[in-house]
Write a protein that holds these residues in place. Structure first.
Motif, PDB file in Angstrom:
ATOM      1  N   ASP A   1     -10.722  26.750   5.725  1.00 59.90           N
ATOM      2  CA  ASP A   1     -11.174  26.375   7.179  1.00 59.90           C
ATOM      3  C   ASP A   1     -11.792  25.088   7.056  1.00 59.90           C
ATOM      4  N   ILE A   2     -12.422  24.607   5.792  1.00 59.95           N
ATOM      5  CA  ILE A   2     -13.078  23.351   5.854  1.00 59.95           C
ATOM      6  C   ILE A   2     -12.030  22.086   5.837  1.00 59.95           C
ATOM      7  N   PHE A   3     -11.108  22.609   5.610  1.00 59.83           N
ATOM      8  CA  PHE A   3      -9.698  21.556   5.662  1.00 59.83           C
ATOM      9  C   PHE A   3      -9.263  21.570   6.880  1.00 59.83           C
ATOM     10  N   VAL A   4      -9.106  22.539   7.611  1.00 56.42           N
ATOM     11  CA  VAL A   4      -8.710  22.668   8.897  1.00 56.42           C
ATOM     12  C   VAL A   4      -9.604  22.265  10.115  1.00 56.42           C
ATOM     13  N   ASN A   5     -10.865  22.578   9.816  1.00 54.65           N
ATOM     14  CA  ASN A   5     -11.921  22.296  11.037  1.00 54.65           C
ATOM     15  C   ASN A   5     -13.071  21.521  10.449  1.00 54.65           C
ATOM     16  N   GLY A   6     -12.527  20.293   9.664  1.00 54.04           N
ATOM     17  CA  GLY A   6     -13.571  19.484   9.002  1.00 54.04           C
ATOM     18  C   GLY A   6     -14.702  18.894   9.774  1.00 54.04           C
ATOM     19  N   HIS A   7     -14.340  18.705  11.203  1.00 56.62           N
ATOM     20  CA  HIS A   7     -15.362  17.919  11.909  1.00 56.62           C
ATOM     21  C   HIS A   7     -16.529  18.967  12.190  1.00 56.62           C
ATOM     22  N   LYS A   8     -16.589  20.162  11.856  1.00 55.60           N
ATOM     23  CA  LYS A   8     -17.431  21.263  11.916  1.00 55.60           C
ATOM     24  C   LYS A   8     -18.377  21.115  10.729  1.00 55.60           C
ATOM     25  N   TYR A   9     -18.271  20.460   9.550  1.00 53.40           N
ATOM     26  CA  TYR A   9     -18.614  20.297   8.415  1.00 53.40           C
ATOM     27  C   TYR A   9     -19.284  19.051   8.005  1.00 53.40           C
ATOM     28  N   ALA A  10     -20.430  19.153   7.238  1.00 53.72           N
ATOM     29  CA  ALA A  10     -20.979  17.954   6.750  1.00 53.72           C
ATOM     30  C   ALA A  10     -21.983  18.469   5.466  1.00 53.72           C
ATOM     31  N   PHE A  11     -21.725  17.853   4.328  1.00 53.33           N
ATOM     32  CA  PHE A  11     -22.332  18.034   3.195  1.00 53.33           C
ATOM     33  C   PHE A  11     -22.319  16.854   2.288  1.00 53.33           C
ATOM     34  N   GLU A  12     -23.043  16.820   1.005  1.00 59.62           N
ATOM     35  CA  GLU A  12     -23.394  15.768   0.160  1.00 59.62           C
ATOM     36  C   GLU A  12     -21.943  15.755  -1.041  1.00 59.62           C
ATOM     37  N   CYS A  13     -22.008  14.695  -1.599  1.00 58.82           N
ATOM     38  CA  CYS A  13     -20.898  14.477  -2.662  1.00 58.82           C
ATOM     39  C   CYS A  13     -20.516  15.648  -3.551  1.00 58.82           C
ATOM     40  N   ALA A  14     -21.792  16.344  -4.302  1.00 54.75           N
ATOM     41  CA  ALA A  14     -21.626  17.274  -5.329  1.00 54.75           C
ATOM     42  C   ALA A  14     -21.071  18.478  -4.732  1.00 54.75           C
ATOM     43  N   THR A  15     -21.340  18.857  -3.476  1.00 49.10           N
ATOM     44  CA  THR A  15     -20.672  20.092  -2.928  1.00 49.10           C
ATOM     45  C   THR A  15     -19.199  19.833  -2.499  1.00 49.10           C
ATOM     46  N   ALA A  16     -18.950  18.557  -2.217  1.00 49.94           N
ATOM     47  CA  ALA A  16     -17.549  17.931  -2.024  1.00 49.94           C
ATOM     48  C   ALA A  16     -16.702  18.558  -3.238  1.00 49.94           C
ATOM     49  N   MET A  17     -17.123  18.151  -4.300  1.00 48.82           N
ATOM     50  CA  MET A  17     -16.420  18.222  -5.499  1.00 48.82           C
ATOM     51  C   MET A  17     -16.156  19.584  -5.763  1.00 48.82           C
ATOM     52  N   VAL A  18     -17.124  20.433  -5.648  1.00 48.83           N
ATOM     53  CA  VAL A  18     -17.025  22.018  -5.869  1.00 48.83           C
ATOM     54  C   VAL A  18     -15.996  22.499  -4.854  1.00 48.83           C
ATOM     55  N   ILE A  19     -15.847  22.099  -3.685  1.00 51.26           N
ATOM     56  CA  ILE A  19     -14.939  22.554  -2.783  1.00 51.26           C
ATOM     57  C   ILE A  19     -13.447  21.993  -2.992  1.00 51.26           C
ATOM     58  N   VAL A  20     -13.453  20.909  -3.613  1.00 44.11           N
ATOM     59  CA  VAL A  20     -12.088  20.249  -4.014  1.00 44.11           C
ATOM     60  C   VAL A  20     -11.526  21.102  -5.168  1.00 44.11           C
TER      61      VAL A  20
ATOM     62  N   LEU B   1     -21.758  27.656  -1.550  1.00 45.51           N
ATOM     63  CA  LEU B   1     -21.623  26.283  -1.783  1.00 45.51           C
ATOM     64  C   LEU B   1     -22.849  25.528  -1.568  1.00 45.51           C
ATOM     65  N   TYR B   2     -23.133  24.909  -2.736  1.00 45.32           N
ATOM     66  CA  TYR B   2     -24.596  24.365  -2.594  1.00 45.32           C
ATOM     67  C   TYR B   2     -24.596  23.508  -3.960  1.00 45.32           C
ATOM     68  N   ASP B   3     -24.759  22.019  -3.576  1.00 44.44           N
ATOM     69  CA  ASP B   3     -24.816  21.187  -4.797  1.00 44.44           C
ATOM     70  C   ASP B   3     -23.753  21.417  -5.824  1.00 44.44           C
ATOM     71  N   TRP B   4     -24.134  21.406  -7.063  1.00 41.48           N
ATOM     72  CA  TRP B   4     -23.373  21.914  -8.250  1.00 41.48           C
ATOM     73  C   TRP B   4     -23.553  23.393  -8.703  1.00 41.48           C
ATOM     74  N   HIS B   5     -23.725  24.093  -7.682  1.00 40.16           N
ATOM     75  CA  HIS B   5     -23.801  25.645  -7.930  1.00 40.16           C
ATOM     76  C   HIS B   5     -22.218  26.306  -7.651  1.00 40.16           C
ATOM     77  N   TYR B   6     -21.985  26.769  -8.947  1.00 47.34           N
ATOM     78  CA  TYR B   6     -20.516  27.244  -8.872  1.00 47.34           C
ATOM     79  C   TYR B   6     -20.421  28.669  -9.352  1.00 47.34           C
ATOM     80  N   ASP B   7     -19.203  29.311  -9.276  1.00 42.90           N
ATOM     81  CA  ASP B   7     -19.040  30.631  -9.819  1.00 42.90           C
ATOM     82  C   ASP B   7     -18.856  30.293 -11.319  1.00 42.90           C
ATOM     83  N   SER B   8     -19.125  31.355 -12.095  1.00 41.25           N
ATOM     84  CA  SER B   8     -19.055  31.161 -13.601  1.00 41.25           C
ATOM     85  C   SER B   8     -17.517  31.108 -13.826  1.00 41.25           C
TER      86      SER B   8
END
Length: 238
Positions: A63-82, A105-112
């Protein structure tokens, strides 16, 4: 050979995900002003996105890639999303939903199970690697530009959320515009390189891309090398 093929596939998908996120219409925001599609994500008090009950991680990421206009976040979260999107497009969706359940999805928080690995040597980085540009003289009025996490796309092409796709010098020039008055130190590319554990993740790929014997994987014999910090940012395993 199968592990190498999977790494090639996943790296290509990470590059594609970065380019797609750049086109998606997502906005840059600090944690205080972050926003998400409420149909898929709960916005946490700290500005993170928690997947909602009844929504699969795959649905939330797409959904982030389909409805991107509904999302705003900083660059570390973006890397995890990618990284998550690249993995989603490279392994079985059922496995993605299983191993990344209860996604946050939060900063550099990621699943192990993403198993990020750090190495030194940004001059040897290849497409699909995550790199970091440091901005030591950042203005105190714009602390969010103290650095930029980027995905390497090609030889001298990088995607950084909030900056876009540029050469290394283009990223540096963008960061330098956010330095304190009379700053003398330019932003620069650091030496850290980050990437997921390709051998481990390959076991979840469709049969045509899956390695047959995980006993050969170093990540089974030794604990995965988990990145601790980059550019002052903390990487946290779920």
């Amino acid at each position: 050979m199968q592990r190498q093929q999977f790494e090639t596939i996943l790296r290509a998908r990470i590059v594609e995900a970065a380019e797609a996120l750049n086109r998606s219409g997502v906005s840059f925001a600090t944690f205080d002003t972050a926003r998400s599609n409420e149909q898929f994500w709960e916005l946490t008090e700290k500005g993170g996105f928690q997947i909602k009950a009844g929504v699969t991680p795959a649905q939330g990421i797409r959904d982030i890639f389909v409805n991107g206009h509904k999302y705003a976040f900083e660059c570390a979260t973006a890397m995890v999303i990618v990284l998550y999107k690249g993995v989603l497009d490279s392994i079985l969706e059922s496995e993605f939903n299983r191993i990344f359940a209860d996604m946050l999805l939060y900063d550099w928080h990621y699943d192990s199970d993403l198993r990020l690995i750090q190495e030194q040597g940004s001059h040897k980085a290849v497409p699909g690697d995550i790199l970091y540009f440091n901005n030591p003289d950042v203005s105190p009025e714009t602390p969010e530009w103290k650095g930029e996490n980027v995905v390497k796309l090609r030889e001298d092409s990088f995607y950084g959320h909030g900056i876009g796709i540029h050469t290394a010098q283009g990223i540096i020039d963008s960061l330098n515009r956010h330095r304190r008055p009379r700053a003398t130190t330019s932003a620069y590319l650091t030496n850290e390189v980050i990437y997921p554990d390709f051998a481990y993740l390959s076991q979840f790929a469709p049969e045509g891309n899956r390695e047959e014997e995980l006993a050969l994987s170093p990540s089974q014999e030794h604990p995965p090398r988990i990145h601790a910090s980059i550019g002052g940012r903390q990487y946290i395993r779920a």
